[in-house]
Design an enzyme around this catalytic site. Structure first.
Site, PDB file in Angstrom:
ATOM      1  N   ASP A 337       0.860  -1.179   0.000  1.00  0.00           N
ATOM      2  CA  ASP A 337       0.000   0.000   0.000  1.00  0.00           C
ATOM      3  C   ASP A 337       0.904   1.239   0.000  1.00  0.00           C
ATOM      4  O   ASP A 337       2.113   1.141   0.238  1.00  0.00           O
ATOM      5  CB  ASP A 337      -0.891  -0.037   1.242  1.00  0.00           C
ATOM      6  CG  ASP A 337      -1.786   1.182   1.350  1.00  0.00           C
ATOM      7  OD1 ASP A 337      -2.320   1.606   0.319  1.00  0.00           O
ATOM      8  OD2 ASP A 337      -1.932   1.713   2.462  1.00  0.00           O
ATOM      9  N   THR A 339      -0.323   4.901   1.182  1.00  0.00           N
ATOM     10  CA  THR A 339      -0.619   5.815   2.277  1.00  0.00           C
ATOM     11  C   THR A 339      -0.487   5.104   3.614  1.00  0.00           C
ATOM     12  O   THR A 339      -1.167   4.122   3.882  1.00  0.00           O
ATOM     13  CB  THR A 339      -2.038   6.384   2.134  1.00  0.00           C
ATOM     14  OG1 THR A 339      -2.160   7.006   0.861  1.00  0.00           O
ATOM     15  CG2 THR A 339      -2.322   7.382   3.232  1.00  0.00           C
ATOM     16  N   PHE A 472     -19.442   7.600   4.571  1.00  0.00           N
ATOM     17  CA  PHE A 472     -18.485   7.143   3.574  1.00  0.00           C
ATOM     18  C   PHE A 472     -18.352   5.625   3.612  1.00  0.00           C
ATOM     19  O   PHE A 472     -18.448   5.004   4.656  1.00  0.00           O
ATOM     20  CB  PHE A 472     -17.124   7.774   3.851  1.00  0.00           C
ATOM     21  CG  PHE A 472     -16.013   7.188   3.045  1.00  0.00           C
ATOM     22  CD1 PHE A 472     -15.751   7.657   1.768  1.00  0.00           C
ATOM     23  CD2 PHE A 472     -15.236   6.146   3.540  1.00  0.00           C
ATOM     24  CE1 PHE A 472     -14.729   7.106   1.007  1.00  0.00           C
ATOM     25  CE2 PHE A 472     -14.216   5.595   2.789  1.00  0.00           C
ATOM     26  CZ  PHE A 472     -13.966   6.080   1.522  1.00  0.00           C
ATOM     27  N   LYS A 495     -18.407  15.905   0.434  1.00  0.00           N
ATOM     28  CA  LYS A 495     -16.996  15.917   0.055  1.00  0.00           C
ATOM     29  C   LYS A 495     -16.611  14.499  -0.363  1.00  0.00           C
ATOM     30  O   LYS A 495     -17.129  13.518   0.155  1.00  0.00           O
ATOM     31  CB  LYS A 495     -16.114  16.388   1.207  1.00  0.00           C
ATOM     32  CG  LYS A 495     -16.080  15.455   2.408  1.00  0.00           C
ATOM     33  CD  LYS A 495     -15.206  15.998   3.523  1.00  0.00           C
ATOM     34  CE  LYS A 495     -15.176  15.031   4.705  1.00  0.00           C
ATOM     35  NZ  LYS A 495     -14.382  15.537   5.836  1.00  0.00           N
ATOM     36  N   ARG A 529      -2.718  14.919  -1.638  1.00  0.00           N
ATOM     37  CA  ARG A 529      -3.970  14.167  -1.612  1.00  0.00           C
ATOM     38  C   ARG A 529      -5.125  15.164  -1.695  1.00  0.00           C
ATOM     39  O   ARG A 529      -5.146  16.151  -0.966  1.00  0.00           O
ATOM     40  CB  ARG A 529      -4.077  13.348  -0.322  1.00  0.00           C
ATOM     41  CG  ARG A 529      -3.016  12.267  -0.210  1.00  0.00           C
ATOM     42  CD  ARG A 529      -2.852  11.792   1.215  1.00  0.00           C
ATOM     43  NE  ARG A 529      -4.091  11.292   1.785  1.00  0.00           N
ATOM     44  CZ  ARG A 529      -4.506  10.019   1.677  1.00  0.00           C
ATOM     45  NH1 ARG A 529      -3.767   9.151   1.009  1.00  0.00           N
ATOM     46  NH2 ARG A 529      -5.623   9.617   2.242  1.00  0.00           N
ATOM     47  N   LYS A 728      -6.984  -5.153  -4.981  1.00  0.00           N
ATOM     48  CA  LYS A 728      -5.680  -5.457  -4.398  1.00  0.00           C
ATOM     49  C   LYS A 728      -5.511  -6.959  -4.200  1.00  0.00           C
ATOM     50  O   LYS A 728      -4.474  -7.541  -4.553  1.00  0.00           O
ATOM     51  CB  LYS A 728      -5.521  -4.735  -3.052  1.00  0.00           C
ATOM     52  CG  LYS A 728      -5.388  -3.224  -3.151  1.00  0.00           C
ATOM     53  CD  LYS A 728      -5.135  -2.609  -1.788  1.00  0.00           C
ATOM     54  CE  LYS A 728      -4.962  -1.103  -1.872  1.00  0.00           C
ATOM     55  NZ  LYS A 728      -4.631  -0.484  -0.576  1.00  0.00           N
ATOM     56  N   ASP A 748      -1.258  -0.880   6.035  1.00  0.00           N
ATOM     57  CA  ASP A 748      -1.494  -0.359   7.381  1.00  0.00           C
ATOM     58  C   ASP A 748      -2.960  -0.144   7.705  1.00  0.00           C
ATOM     59  O   ASP A 748      -3.286   0.171   8.843  1.00  0.00           O
ATOM     60  CB  ASP A 748      -0.767   0.974   7.569  1.00  0.00           C
ATOM     61  CG  ASP A 748      -1.447   2.108   6.808  1.00  0.00           C
ATOM     62  OD1 ASP A 748      -1.818   1.894   5.631  1.00  0.00           O
ATOM     63  OD2 ASP A 748      -1.631   3.190   7.392  1.00  0.00           O
ATOM     64  N   ASP A 752      -6.398  -2.780   3.387  1.00  0.00           N
ATOM     65  CA  ASP A 752      -5.307  -3.676   2.998  1.00  0.00           C
ATOM     66  C   ASP A 752      -5.492  -5.095   3.520  1.00  0.00           C
ATOM     67  O   ASP A 752      -4.680  -5.970   3.212  1.00  0.00           O
ATOM     68  CB  ASP A 752      -3.971  -3.135   3.516  1.00  0.00           C
ATOM     69  CG  ASP A 752      -3.687  -1.729   3.023  1.00  0.00           C
ATOM     70  OD1 ASP A 752      -3.895  -1.490   1.825  1.00  0.00           O
ATOM     71  OD2 ASP A 752      -3.273  -0.884   3.830  1.00  0.00           O
TER      72      ASP A 752
END
Length: 1141
Positions: A337, A339, A472, A495, A529, A728, A748, A752
């Protein structure tokens, strides 16, 4: 503190008692159940079968204890590990806290130590602690079946004719700990058909497969071959017995009559099973115990490694599994990954675009903005563009709307212990940084309740009614809130990712969208970002209708999420664009050097990230994954399967290998289920590949996946952008399916986890995103740079030690067993043992156990420093050169030769031999003693000594101690005293004393040792001279350098100058919307203030990094001056250039 639990079994028509039992065993059932489970393993069942054979007098020539002792040891160790227990999930009814809140810690579930809040339904909270009311409670709970989701629960409670929705915030999962709560009452949820399988058990485990190393899989194949070979040897000896009985046996029937007229054929049948018992050491049970001990010991080395300890967060490295250590030395592909793994995941508000104007561009030596006009500002927040502050002070409506959105549209929790001292807790560092930015520019998020959000707008205290949170998730990639301002106006603030928000904008925003896109590309080019902000005003009548449908959907059991998503899509359209934010996330220390080292070790690194293509590409150059020196970096961005295939085959593959043909499958190498292996292809240079999410979706289709894999594997590095967690895992599975290699995934965050579980080895980074990745991983540490030490040092050593152990273990046991085989031809195939029974029992458990463990735990060909100097030492592990089928058969041939020497030399030396006093010494007991002494000296002392490269005080003590123990035990067991006490158990009275005082016996031992070792020494010498390996070259270099290294020069920091772009990323984690709206917020109420008067500067739980304030969701202080950067392993030692290497 006490907890009363009422238990209802779903679908039961009667109530049970409050007693809860979900344990697997009890005092009475533990022994039989555990033994039943253990004997389902083939190895244990095999040795149990041998034990049964040994109690049959007509078959066994060995005592029962030769098998019982090691079998009992293995069963006891395993049983101690299996004694575990668990409890069930609970639906919260009421608690002692206001609003029926409870505070829990879920460290055992997701690793997060911060307190979380749960709240009971108001209808059940009214029951309080009234036992009679609780006993009379009569409701019906319907919920989903057990699944693998730890963060979600769907159910309904029907009570008093009303239906109430149940979600994860009303459930206390098994394993959580109650904190700061005096008491609570709950409803235990068990299922009729799966009482032991509670919901959490299913939700927490996920679809996790048992990971086995390639050596484990190879050993399974070899063990089957050994069984076949054992049957072959026993058959040969049984046939020999039949022939001997027919030709020679009749001469002995006068004094050895056959029982009951048994025929020679029946004698051969019994002999077969007798030799099955005698030759069983060819597959010793101690092999499995020794392997587990070695793996456990090497795991402790990882836990204890101070060079993998991250002092800043007090985080050591941890081996969370003990079964995969040697596989760390065979990694070929690393999937990472970005970030939080390559970067620090400490976000700083850097730039923004508002209504088409870009803010944040600064000139050199620009003074930082003075926020003294705002008493509630964070003094550690750093920003340099004064124009944005002026726009705020001039009450620019778009700028105010921009920061108002940031102050309202989030799920951040605020705690104000003292007036003005704000502490923010957010689900992601991005949210914390954005809310902090709004706070400093005059829009201070102060507090929230389940139905309101209080902010301070330019000194004015304002409370917004919170009507809905559209949270989200990984699919939506956006979040929205619906609020009513104090004037009664309804607004939706949203957003999210630019591609997602742009699809939902009103047509009037087209020109502004073009300008904002240019700014986004600029931000992306700097590796920032980004998020896009938009809003819309709502009509009261429409919203009331929508809210009613929202309530109905939220109480559905079937497809609740799908129906809610449809409602979200309906209301989140025709939005008006406000602008975009840009947040900086810096690289971790040592990332470029680590990737460079892995590349030198021929480990390919693929980065799988949710970032925008430009962001990922820019970070790729920064971390040395992509380099300007590469021949070309291919960008795959096709919008159809045909375009993607064209870009992969015609463009990329043709450039890397112009003469490439449409081949690459190796028909002769086929994996399980007929899956063929993709051959490794060599490109005519160094290339990189970058592919975005929608193109990757086409590339993973069955018709294109092979072309994608072949092209990607030819590249030096690969970056997959805008990928989902599922993609992934799919990329990892694709490589595992068609490449016979070992893979490692490192990440992290929760996004993931699927990738970590899919790879052969999963590594979790304990960073800012919680502990979900760590809890799903096999190994964990705090910084990406520790990966090079994990692989190049611990992994390589573990693989080398395990391979040496297996080669030596099979050698010593084959040699031990083959001597029995040769002896069968000289004892009339009578299944008589060549060794004393006590020696057979103690050979693997006492005489050879510690020396071989000493080698397997302490041996190393070169130290850690030289491992970093020569990463190429890692390559033999990738090619599986140290232990494979070829090495196994070479070991068997070596054992065959050694066993012939160990049998025939002592046999010839003892034949017709007398002592120096004329007495006979050529008897069976003396021959057995001489043979086993030669075996011990050769196999334990000499052969083991030649295998070891690194002698320590411990393994030296083990080797010499084993030799001393052998003679001590031998003289003791063969003494007169023990014979007089138990004549049948110690028949070798005086044998050691009478034999080992003869010079010819010691000369025989010397001759046998020389003949066993001389071919090995000659072979190794010629091999080093003619065809030296990388290990041989490095060891010779160490000898020449006398193992001393001069002080290293400091390595220059890797820099680059490039115009490559990078861009957007969004956190893949489920939001806290349900928690916010249901009132599960921080316990301590905020101290309210109506303005800025008499309020001093404030501090928060996070602090700046770079040009603006940083944020850490763990609440650890970030403003402490960081210690000097830890010198990486690459910087500790000089580079030695040797063309031969």
């Amino acid at each position: 503190m006490y907890l009363l639990i009422y238990q209802i079994y779903i679908n039961f028509i009667f109530f049970q008692t409050n007693a809860i039992k979900t344990s697997k065993y009890n005092v009475f059932t533990f022994l039989p159940l555990n033994l039943f489970e253990q004997f389902q393993r083939i190895a244990n069942a095999y040795f149990l079968f041998l034990l049964v054979l040994q109690v049959i007098p007509q078959i066994s020539s060995l005592s029962w204890f030769t098998t019982v002792v090691p079998l009992v040891l293995v069963l006891s160790v395993t049983a101690a590990k299996d004694a575990t227990d668990d409890i069930a999930d609970i639906m919260l009814l009421s608690s002692s806290e206001p609003l029926n809140l409870v505070y829990i810690e879920t460290a055992e579930l997701d690793g997060e130590t911060n307190l979380k809040v749960r709240q009971a339904l108001p209808v059940t909270g009214d029951l309080g602690d009234d036992i009679e009311k609780l006993a009379d409670f009569n409701g019906e709970v319907r919920c989903e079946p057990p699944n693998n989701r730890l963060d979600r629960f769907t159910g309904t409670l029907t009570y008093a004719g009303q239906k109430y929705p149940l979600d994860n915030e009303k459930i206390l999962l098994r394993g959580c700990t109650l904190r700061n709560t005096e008491w609570c009452f709950g409803l235990v949820k068990l299922y009729k058909e799966e009482r032991k399988k509670t919901k959490l058990k299913h939700r927490n485990c996920g679809k996790t497969t048992f990971k086995r190393t390639s050596i484990d899989r190879l050993m399974n194949v070899l063990v089957l071959c050994i069984f076949v070979f054992l049957g072959f040897m026993c058959t040969v000896l049984a046939v020999g017995n039949s022939i001997w009985e027919n030709k020679e046996g009749s001469n002995f029937t006068v004094f050895l009559p056959r029982q009951d007229g048994n025929s020679a054929a029946f004698s051969a049948f019994l002999t077969f099973w007798s030799y099955v018992i005698i030759l069983n050491t060819v597959v010793p049970i101690s092999l499995y115990v020794s392997v587990e001990i070695i793996r456990l010991g090497n795991s402790f080395y990882i836990d204890w490694d101070r060079k993998m300890y991250y002092a800043r967060n007090d985080t050591p490295a941890e081996a969370r599994t003990t079964t995969l250590n040697e596989e760390l030395g065979q990694i070929k592909y690393v999937f990472s990954d970005k970030t939080g793994t390559l970067t620090q995941n400490i976000m700083t508000f850097n730039k923004c675009s508002i209504n088409g104007k870009c803010y944040g561009k600064i000139q050199d030596h620009t003074e930082r903005v003075d926020f003294s006009f705002n008493p509630l500002a964070d003094p550690r927040f750093i920003f340099h563009d004064h124009a944005l502050v002026e726009a705020v002070k001039l009450e620019n409506p778009e700028v105010h709307a921009f920061f108002r959105l940031l102050a309202l549209c989030h799920t951040v929790m605020a705690e104000e212990k003292k007036e003005g001292e704000l502490y923010y807790q957010a689900q992601s560092p991005d949210e914390g940084a954005l809310v902090t930015a709004a706070r400093n520019f005059g829009f201070v998020f102060r507090s929230r309740t389940p139905d309101s959000v209080s902010i301070v707008e330019m000194g004015q205290q304002r409370s917004y009614e919170l009507l809905a949170i559209l949270d989200f998730n990984n699919v939506r990639k956006r979040m929205s809130v619906i609020v009513r301002n104090p004037e009664g106006k309804l607004s939706l603030y949203c957003k999210g990712a630019d591609t997602i928000i742009y699809e939902r904008l009103h047509q009037s925003c087209s020109k502004l969208m073009d300008v904002t896109t240019e700014h986004l590309n600029e931000f992306a080019g700097e590796g920032l970002r980004t998020l896009v902000l938009a809003y819309k005003d709502l009509e009261e009548e429409y919203f009331n209708q929508w809210k009613q449908r929202h309530h109905e959907a939220s109480t559905e059991l079937d497809d609740r999420e799908g129906k809610l998503d449809e409602l979200y899509e309906e209301i989140e359209k025709d939005l008006l664009l406000l602008g975009a934010t840009a947040i900086e996330d810096k690289l971790q220390d040592g990332v470029p050097q680590t990737i460079e080292q892995l590349s030198k070790a021929d480990i390919k690194v693929w980065v799988l990230t949710g970032d925008k293509q430009e962001t990922a590409e820019n970070i790729g150059y920064s971390c040395n994954l992509l380099r300007e020196e590469m021949n070309e970096v291919f960008i795959i961005s096709g919008n159809s399967p045909e375009d993607v295939k064209e870009e992969l085959s015609r463009h990329a593959r043709t450039a890397m290998k112009p003469d490439t043909a449409d081949t690459g499958l190796l028909p002769e190498r086929t994996l399980v289920k007929g899956v063929k292996v993709i051959a490794d292809e060599v490109a005519n240079g160094e290339y990189g590949l970058v592919i975005n999410g929608h193109s990757l979706a086409y590339a993973l289709e069955p018709s294109i996946e092979l072309e994608f894999l072949r092209t990607a594997c030819m590249c030096k590095s690969v970056m997959c952008c805008r990928v989902t967690p599922l993609q992934k895992a799919q990329v990892v599975e694709l490589v595992k399916k068609y490449k016979q290699v070992v893979t490692l995934a490192i990440g992290d965050g929760a996004n993931d986890v699927s990738m970590i579980k899919a790879a052969h080895i999963g590594v979790g980074i304990s960073g800012q995103e919680g502990m979900q990745a760590v809890l799903s991983s096999d190994f964990s540490f705090a910084q990406f740079r520790f990966l090079q030490r994990l692989l190049l040092v611990h992994g390589r050593w573990s693989y080398l030690r395990m391979c040496k152990f297996l080669r030596y273990f099979f050698y010593k046991n084959f040699t031990f067993t083959f001597v029995h085989f040769w002896y069968g031809f000289f004892c009339g195939f009578s299944a008589q043992t060549v060794y004393d029974e006590l020696f057979i029992t103690l050979y693997n458990l006492m005489y050879t156990a510690l020396p071989v463990l000493g080698m397997s735990l302490f041996d190393q060909d070169v130290n850690a420093e030289w491992s970093f100097q020569h990463p190429q030492l890692y390559i033999p592990g990738q090619l599986n050169l140290y232990f494979n089928k070829k090495a196994f058969f070479k070991c068997a041939l070596h054992s065959c030769y050694s066993s012939m020497v160990l049998f025939f030399i002592p046999y010839a030396a003892m034949q017709d031999t007398v002592r120096d006093d004329g007495k006979d010494v050529a008897d069976y007991q003396s021959f057995a003693l001489l043979t086993q002494t030669c075996l011990h000296v050769v196999s334990v002392c000499l052969q083991l000594g030649m295998e070891m490269s690194y002698w320590t005080a411990v393994n030296t003590f083990f080797v010499l101690g084993s030799l001393a123990m052998y003679f001590a035990v031998t003289f003791t067991m063969y003494s007169n005293g023990l014979f007089l006490m138990l004549p049948s158990a110690f028949p070798f009275m005086g044998t050691a004393r009478n034999s080992l005082n003869q010079p010819n016996i010691w000369l025989t031992i010397l001759l046998t040792s020389i003949l066993c070792i001389l071919p090995v020494v000659t072979y190794r010498f010629l091999l080093i001279q003619i065809c030296p390996t990388i290990n041989d070259k490095v060891q010779m270099e160490i000898l020449f350098a006398k193992a001393t290294l001069p002080p290293p020069p400091r390595r220059a920091r890797i820099r680059r100058t490039s115009s490559r772009r990078s861009g957007y990323a969004f956190s893949h984690a489920q939001g806290y919307g349900e928690l916010v709206t249901s009132g599960r917020f921080l316990r301590r109420p905020a101290v309210r203030s109506s303005g800025f008067a008499n309020v001093g500067r404030t501090t928060t739980g996070f602090s700046p990094m770079g040009r603006s304030a940083g944020y850490s969701p763990t609440g650890r202080p970030q403003n402490v001056k960081a210690p000097d950067v830890e010198v990486t392993s690459l910087q500790m030692f000089r580079t030695i250039k040797d063309p031969a290497l």
